[in-house]
Design an enzyme around this catalytic site. Structure first.
Site, PDB file in Angstrom:
ATOM      1  N   GLU A  13       0.813  -1.226   0.000  1.00 13.37           N
ATOM      2  CA  GLU A  13       0.000   0.000   0.000  1.00 13.37           C
ATOM      3  C   GLU A  13       0.846   1.277   0.000  1.00 13.37           C
ATOM      4  O   GLU A  13       0.549   2.239   0.707  1.00 13.37           O
ATOM      5  CB  GLU A  13      -0.955   0.010   1.204  1.00 13.37           C
ATOM      6  CG  GLU A  13      -1.908  -1.171   1.269  1.00 13.37           C
ATOM      7  CD  GLU A  13      -2.887  -1.202   0.096  1.00 13.37           C
ATOM      8  OE1 GLU A  13      -3.195  -0.126  -0.447  1.00 13.37           O
ATOM      9  OE2 GLU A  13      -3.338  -2.314  -0.266  1.00 13.37           O
ATOM     10  N   VAL A  18      -0.206   2.939  -8.677  1.00 13.65           N
ATOM     11  CA  VAL A  18      -0.235   4.311  -9.188  1.00 13.65           C
ATOM     12  C   VAL A  18       1.011   4.572 -10.029  1.00 13.65           C
ATOM     13  O   VAL A  18       0.929   5.092 -11.147  1.00 13.65           O
ATOM     14  CB  VAL A  18      -0.329   5.321  -8.032  1.00 13.65           C
ATOM     15  CG1 VAL A  18      -0.131   6.744  -8.524  1.00 13.65           C
ATOM     16  CG2 VAL A  18      -1.674   5.200  -7.330  1.00 13.65           C
ATOM     17  N   LYS A  38       0.958  -8.249 -13.467  1.00 16.01           N
ATOM     18  CA  LYS A  38       0.852  -8.446 -12.014  1.00 16.01           C
ATOM     19  C   LYS A  38       0.803  -9.949 -11.797  1.00 16.01           C
ATOM     20  O   LYS A  38      -0.279 -10.546 -11.695  1.00 16.01           O
ATOM     21  CB  LYS A  38      -0.410  -7.771 -11.489  1.00 16.01           C
ATOM     22  CG  LYS A  38      -0.636  -7.895  -9.984  1.00 16.01           C
ATOM     23  CD  LYS A  38       0.098  -6.842  -9.208  1.00 16.01           C
ATOM     24  CE  LYS A  38      -0.294  -6.893  -7.724  1.00 16.01           C
ATOM     25  NZ  LYS A  38       0.456  -5.918  -6.925  1.00 16.01           N
ATOM     26  N   GLY A 119       3.326  -6.484  -2.349  1.00 19.26           N
ATOM     27  CA  GLY A 119       3.961  -6.105  -1.094  1.00 19.26           C
ATOM     28  C   GLY A 119       5.329  -5.500  -1.332  1.00 19.26           C
ATOM     29  O   GLY A 119       5.524  -4.692  -2.238  1.00 19.26           O
ATOM     30  N   ASN A 176       5.883   8.554  -3.551  1.00 16.95           N
ATOM     31  CA  ASN A 176       4.421   8.596  -3.588  1.00 16.95           C
ATOM     32  C   ASN A 176       3.874   9.074  -2.244  1.00 16.95           C
ATOM     33  O   ASN A 176       4.182   8.506  -1.200  1.00 16.95           O
ATOM     34  CB  ASN A 176       3.861   7.212  -3.916  1.00 16.95           C
ATOM     35  CG  ASN A 176       2.367   7.246  -4.154  1.00 16.95           C
ATOM     36  OD1 ASN A 176       1.878   8.004  -4.979  1.00 16.95           O
ATOM     37  ND2 ASN A 176       1.634   6.427  -3.430  1.00 16.95           N
TER      38      ASN A 176
END
EC number: 6.3.3.3
Length: 227
Positions: A13, A18, A38, A119, A176
């Site tokens: 996270e 993004v 992915k 992760g 980010n």
């Protein structure tokens, strides 16, 4: 030959999707049809089409070539936990050869392939094998996404060192903002990261709810990747 990169993060996270979406958009806009990959995703929802992971859907939507969902995300799990735990619970071991086969297929269809991890750097895929092991096997250059928050300096430096100790190239890093409005020490964190990390910061981004729709690529200069 297709160019490939692996996008990892300082934690879960922190905005890998993004950053990956921004990279895909920028690459496609620059004339390099690109594919998002992915290989393993946990934390997914059941839909009419089957289990779907939001990060993988964002990569699918931002790819410059038309891809089926299974091509983007061959291993998808519902529970939001470490892949090695949920795959063992479900009796679905993650086969590294299948991950590599999926990468080969995308390389044949796109100029660039952005592989997004799950992760952080050492996320286990089994009791004996980590995502880092697979990246080393594939010899993928690494793009590090740093979630700017308390603790990010230590996490970023440790991850960068681990990448380099594996004999891999740290291509660059993306900062980010993960906590909404930047905190009081935000600029000082960034300045410290720029000083301590061995590669340049490519861009600053901000976590958004719908990266499959947001115009993110305009903020990213991919000239270094194109070299």
């Amino acid at each position: 030959m297709s160019k490939r990169w692996f996008v990892t993060g300082t934690d879960t996270e922190v905005g890998k999707s993004v950053a990956s979406s921004a990279l895909l958009q920028a690459a496609n806009r620059a004339g390099y049809p690109s594919a998002g990959y992915k290989p393993v995703a946990s934390g997914s929802e059941m839909t009419a089409e089957g289990l779907r992971n939001g990060d993988a859907l964002a990569l699918q939507a931002n790819s410059g070539v038309a891809l089926d969902y299974d091509e983007v995300n061959p291993y998808v799990f519902a529970e939001p936990t470490s892949p090695h735990i949920v795959s063992a619970d479900e009796g679905r071991p993650i086969d590294a050869a299948r991950l590599s086969d999926g990468l080969r297929r995308l390389e044949q269809r796109a100029d660039w392939v952005l592989v997004e991890g799950a992760g952080g750097w050492f996320t286990p895929l089994s009791a004996e094998y980590t995502f880092a092991d697979w990246v080393r096997q594939e010899q993928l250059p690494v793009i590090l996404v740093v979630g700017i928050k308390l603790g990010c300096i230590n996490h970023a430096v440790l991850t960068a060192q681990a990448v380099q100790q594996a004999g891999l190239t740290l291509a660059g890093w993306i900062a980010n903002d993960v906590g909404g409005a930047p905190g009081r020490r935000h600029q000082e964190y960034l300045a410290t990261l720029r000083r301590m990390l061995p590669r340049r910061c490519w861009a600053k981004s901000r976590t958004c709810r719908r990266p499959e729709r947001a115009p993110l690529g305009q903020y990213l200069d991919i000239s270094l990747l194109a070299q």
